[in-house]
Design a protein around this motif. Structure first.
Motif, PDB file in Angstrom:
ATOM      1  N   PRO A 140      25.429 -19.242  61.840  1.00 34.31           N
ATOM      2  CA  PRO A 140      25.083 -17.875  61.462  1.00 34.31           C
ATOM      3  C   PRO A 140      26.255 -16.917  61.656  1.00 34.31           C
ATOM      4  N   ILE A 141      26.457 -16.025  60.725  1.00 40.31           N
ATOM      5  CA  ILE A 141      27.458 -14.975  60.849  1.00 40.31           C
ATOM      6  C   ILE A 141      26.715 -13.709  61.275  1.00 40.31           C
ATOM      7  N   ILE A 142      26.998 -13.228  62.487  1.00 39.87           N
ATOM      8  CA  ILE A 142      26.294 -12.072  63.032  1.00 39.87           C
ATOM      9  C   ILE A 142      27.212 -10.852  62.945  1.00 39.87           C
ATOM     10  N   THR A 143      26.766  -9.843  62.243  1.00 37.93           N
ATOM     11  CA  THR A 143      27.562  -8.628  62.090  1.00 37.93           C
ATOM     12  C   THR A 143      27.536  -7.817  63.378  1.00 37.93           C
ATOM     13  N   LEU A 144      28.723  -7.477  63.902  1.00 31.93           N
ATOM     14  CA  LEU A 144      28.834  -6.675  65.121  1.00 31.93           C
ATOM     15  C   LEU A 144      29.205  -5.231  64.810  1.00 31.93           C
ATOM     16  N   GLY A 145      29.912  -5.045  63.740  1.00 31.87           N
ATOM     17  CA  GLY A 145      30.330  -3.717  63.320  1.00 31.87           C
ATOM     18  C   GLY A 145      30.586  -3.733  61.834  1.00 31.87           C
ATOM     19  N   ARG A 146      31.155  -2.655  61.334  1.00 31.13           N
ATOM     20  CA  ARG A 146      31.349  -2.568  59.885  1.00 31.13           C
ATOM     21  C   ARG A 146      32.290  -3.649  59.364  1.00 31.13           C
ATOM     22  N   GLN A 147      33.314  -4.011  60.174  1.00 34.37           N
ATOM     23  CA  GLN A 147      34.278  -5.022  59.732  1.00 34.37           C
ATOM     24  C   GLN A 147      34.476  -6.124  60.782  1.00 34.37           C
ATOM     25  N   THR A 148      33.523  -6.231  61.701  1.00 32.37           N
ATOM     26  CA  THR A 148      33.623  -7.204  62.781  1.00 32.37           C
ATOM     27  C   THR A 148      32.378  -8.084  62.792  1.00 32.37           C
ATOM     28  N   ALA A 149      32.573  -9.383  63.046  1.00 32.72           N
ATOM     29  CA  ALA A 149      31.443 -10.315  63.047  1.00 32.72           C
ATOM     30  C   ALA A 149      31.653 -11.405  64.082  1.00 32.72           C
ATOM     31  N   LEU A 150      30.574 -12.111  64.360  1.00 28.82           N
ATOM     32  CA  LEU A 150      30.578 -13.194  65.345  1.00 28.82           C
ATOM     33  C   LEU A 150      30.039 -14.479  64.725  1.00 28.82           C
ATOM     34  N   LEU A 151      30.730 -15.588  65.007  1.00 28.71           N
ATOM     35  CA  LEU A 151      30.263 -16.909  64.591  1.00 28.71           C
ATOM     36  C   LEU A 151      30.023 -17.740  65.850  1.00 28.71           C
ATOM     37  N   PRO A 152      28.779 -17.832  66.324  1.00 20.90           N
ATOM     38  CA  PRO A 152      28.496 -18.667  67.496  1.00 20.90           C
ATOM     39  C   PRO A 152      28.246 -20.111  67.063  1.00 20.90           C
ATOM     40  N   LEU A 153      29.038 -21.034  67.593  1.00 20.20           N
ATOM     41  CA  LEU A 153      28.875 -22.445  67.261  1.00 20.20           C
ATOM     42  C   LEU A 153      28.162 -23.152  68.403  1.00 20.20           C
TER      43      LEU A 153
ATOM     44  N   LEU B 282      33.618 -18.486  55.099  1.00 23.91           N
ATOM     45  CA  LEU B 282      34.485 -17.835  54.117  1.00 23.91           C
ATOM     46  C   LEU B 282      33.684 -16.936  53.185  1.00 23.91           C
ATOM     47  N   LEU B 283      32.548 -17.439  52.719  1.00 27.40           N
ATOM     48  CA  LEU B 283      31.715 -16.674  51.797  1.00 27.40           C
ATOM     49  C   LEU B 283      31.171 -15.413  52.456  1.00 27.40           C
ATOM     50  N   GLN B 284      30.608 -15.554  53.667  1.00 32.10           N
ATOM     51  CA  GLN B 284      30.003 -14.416  54.344  1.00 32.10           C
ATOM     52  C   GLN B 284      31.053 -13.366  54.724  1.00 32.10           C
ATOM     53  N   CYS B 285      32.183 -13.815  55.218  1.00 27.65           N
ATOM     54  CA  CYS B 285      33.231 -12.863  55.589  1.00 27.65           C
ATOM     55  C   CYS B 285      33.761 -12.118  54.373  1.00 27.65           C
ATOM     56  N   SER B 286      33.885 -12.815  53.253  1.00 29.36           N
ATOM     57  CA  SER B 286      34.346 -12.173  52.023  1.00 29.36           C
ATOM     58  C   SER B 286      33.333 -11.145  51.529  1.00 29.36           C
ATOM     59  N   GLN B 287      32.058 -11.532  51.524  1.00 30.69           N
ATOM     60  CA  GLN B 287      31.007 -10.629  51.041  1.00 30.69           C
ATOM     61  C   GLN B 287      30.850  -9.401  51.934  1.00 30.69           C
ATOM     62  N   ASN B 288      31.062  -9.575  53.253  1.00 30.56           N
ATOM     63  CA  ASN B 288      30.864  -8.479  54.201  1.00 30.56           C
ATOM     64  C   ASN B 288      32.145  -7.718  54.531  1.00 30.56           C
ATOM     65  N   SER B 289      33.244  -8.085  53.839  1.00 29.48           N
ATOM     66  CA  SER B 289      34.541  -7.429  54.081  1.00 29.48           C
ATOM     67  C   SER B 289      34.933  -7.483  55.558  1.00 29.48           C
ATOM     68  N   THR B 290      34.678  -8.609  56.188  1.00 34.08           N
ATOM     69  CA  THR B 290      34.997  -8.783  57.601  1.00 34.08           C
ATOM     70  C   THR B 290      36.512  -8.873  57.795  1.00 34.08           C
ATOM     71  N   GLN B 291      37.020  -8.177  58.803  1.00 34.30           N
ATOM     72  CA  GLN B 291      38.443  -8.237  59.112  1.00 34.30           C
ATOM     73  C   GLN B 291      38.713  -8.954  60.432  1.00 34.30           C
ATOM     74  N   LEU B 292      37.722  -8.947  61.330  1.00 32.55           N
ATOM     75  CA  LEU B 292      37.885  -9.613  62.615  1.00 32.55           C
ATOM     76  C   LEU B 292      36.643 -10.459  62.900  1.00 32.55           C
ATOM     77  N   LEU B 293      36.865 -11.770  63.102  1.00 36.54           N
ATOM     78  CA  LEU B 293      35.762 -12.688  63.369  1.00 36.54           C
ATOM     79  C   LEU B 293      35.963 -13.337  64.731  1.00 36.54           C
ATOM     80  N   TYR B 294      34.963 -13.197  65.593  1.00 36.79           N
ATOM     81  CA  TYR B 294      34.963 -13.868  66.879  1.00 36.79           C
ATOM     82  C   TYR B 294      34.242 -15.211  66.734  1.00 36.79           C
ATOM     83  N   ILE B 295      34.908 -16.271  67.123  1.00 33.09           N
ATOM     84  CA  ILE B 295      34.312 -17.614  67.075  1.00 33.09           C
ATOM     85  C   ILE B 295      34.004 -18.041  68.502  1.00 33.09           C
ATOM     86  N   ASP B 296      32.720 -18.133  68.836  1.00 29.41           N
ATOM     87  CA  ASP B 296      32.308 -18.466  70.192  1.00 29.41           C
ATOM     88  C   ASP B 296      32.022 -19.961  70.304  1.00 29.41           C
ATOM     89  N   LEU B 297      32.707 -20.624  71.232  1.00 20.44           N
ATOM     90  CA  LEU B 297      32.580 -22.076  71.409  1.00 20.44           C
ATOM     91  C   LEU B 297      31.809 -22.455  72.661  1.00 20.44           C
TER      92      LEU B 297
END
Length: 272
Positions: A164-177, A194-209
């Motif tokens: 799931p791609i979770i939106t945190l802000g207007r251009q920030t999102a989180l990907l919890p794996l 790639l699809l979700q970040c492109s559609q949401n104009s994400t500039q910063l993605l946090y990937i949580d492991l």
């Protein structure tokens, strides 16, 4: 009156009786499925479906139509109650209904054996058996197709929930794996992210492991592949929640995280 007409009249007047007899003798002790229901609404619907089958079956004595049961089969195969019923229970009821028809046919023959030739009667006996074989085969195929459609839909949903791609802000999102990452899931994560970040104009993605217990060579390669692909569409990545055992494995495998921002906890991001 021809044999066909006589058979039609003989069977059609007994259709509702066939349904009532069938339900009365139904084994209602199945551990699951439509036949074990005590819901009066579902029971009434079940009887109507059975009755509709008898009405269509009787039409067989008047006309030949290879698509005679197509609509009925499609209705039953996509019915949620039947989809939730084990297929061997449903086949059991088809065979019990076939036995009803064969017994009824024998009663007809006993009362009319002098009126019609044995050859003609045997031909209709074979026709009854053949028709049930065709209906059972078609239903099994339809039921299998519906089950596979539902399975594919469930698998798609599981995949979406697994990345799931979770939106945190207007251009920030989180990907919890979370959990094990195999080749198929890794490919889905790459494409979906790639699809979700492109559609949401994400500039910063946090990937949580923090939910990933094992990182092997394949997982590490796919992770770097994801980060590189995201960079090509202008998305910067940061890793979080790397477990000690995962960090140790990454070092042993020679994975280079020097060019990737790494945070120990999610709640540190806002203060750093």
């Amino acid at each position: 009156m021809t044999l066909n007409e006589h058979l039609y009249d003989y069977f059609i007047e007994k259709t509702w009786g066939l349904t009532e007899d069938w339900y009365a003798s139904l084994d209602k002790n199945d551990p699951e499925g439509i036949y074990a229901t005590t819901d009066s609404r579902l029971i009434e619907g079940l009887k109507k479906q059975n009755y509709a089958f008898h009405q269509q079956f009787c039409t067989l004595f008047k006309e030949h139509d290879e698509h005679l049961f197509q609509e009925w089969i499609e209705e039953i195969a996509k019915d949620e109650q039947h989809l939730s019923t084990p297929i061997h229970y449903i086949l059991r009821e088809f065979f019990r209904t076939q036995e009803q028809y064969l017994n009824l046919f024998e009663a007809f023959v006993a009362s009319n054996e002098q009126q019609y030739s044995p050859e003609a009667l045997n031909e209709w006996r074979r026709k009854i058996i053949q028709t049930f074989e065709e209906v059972i085969t078609q239903f099994s195929e339809q039921s299998h197709d519906r089950s596979m459609e539902r399975l594919r839909a469930q698998q798609d949903m599981i995949q979406e929930l697994s990345a799931p791609i979770i939106t945190l802000g207007r251009q920030t999102a989180l990907l919890p794996l979370i959990g094990e990452i195999d080749t198929d899931r890794a490919q889905f994560i790459l494409e979906n992210t790639l699809l979700q970040c492109s559609q949401n104009s994400t500039q910063l993605l946090y990937i949580d492991l923090s939910g990933v217990a094992i990182v092997d060579t394949m997982v590490g390669h796919q992770l770097f592949r994801l980060i590189e692909a995201l960079s090509l569409i202008g998305v910067k990545c940061a890793l979080s929640g790397v477990r000690p055992e995962v960090a140790q494995t990454a070092v042993q495998l020679g994975m280079d995280f020097s060019n990737i921002t790494v945070k120990s906890r999610l709640n540190l991001w806002d203060s750093n």
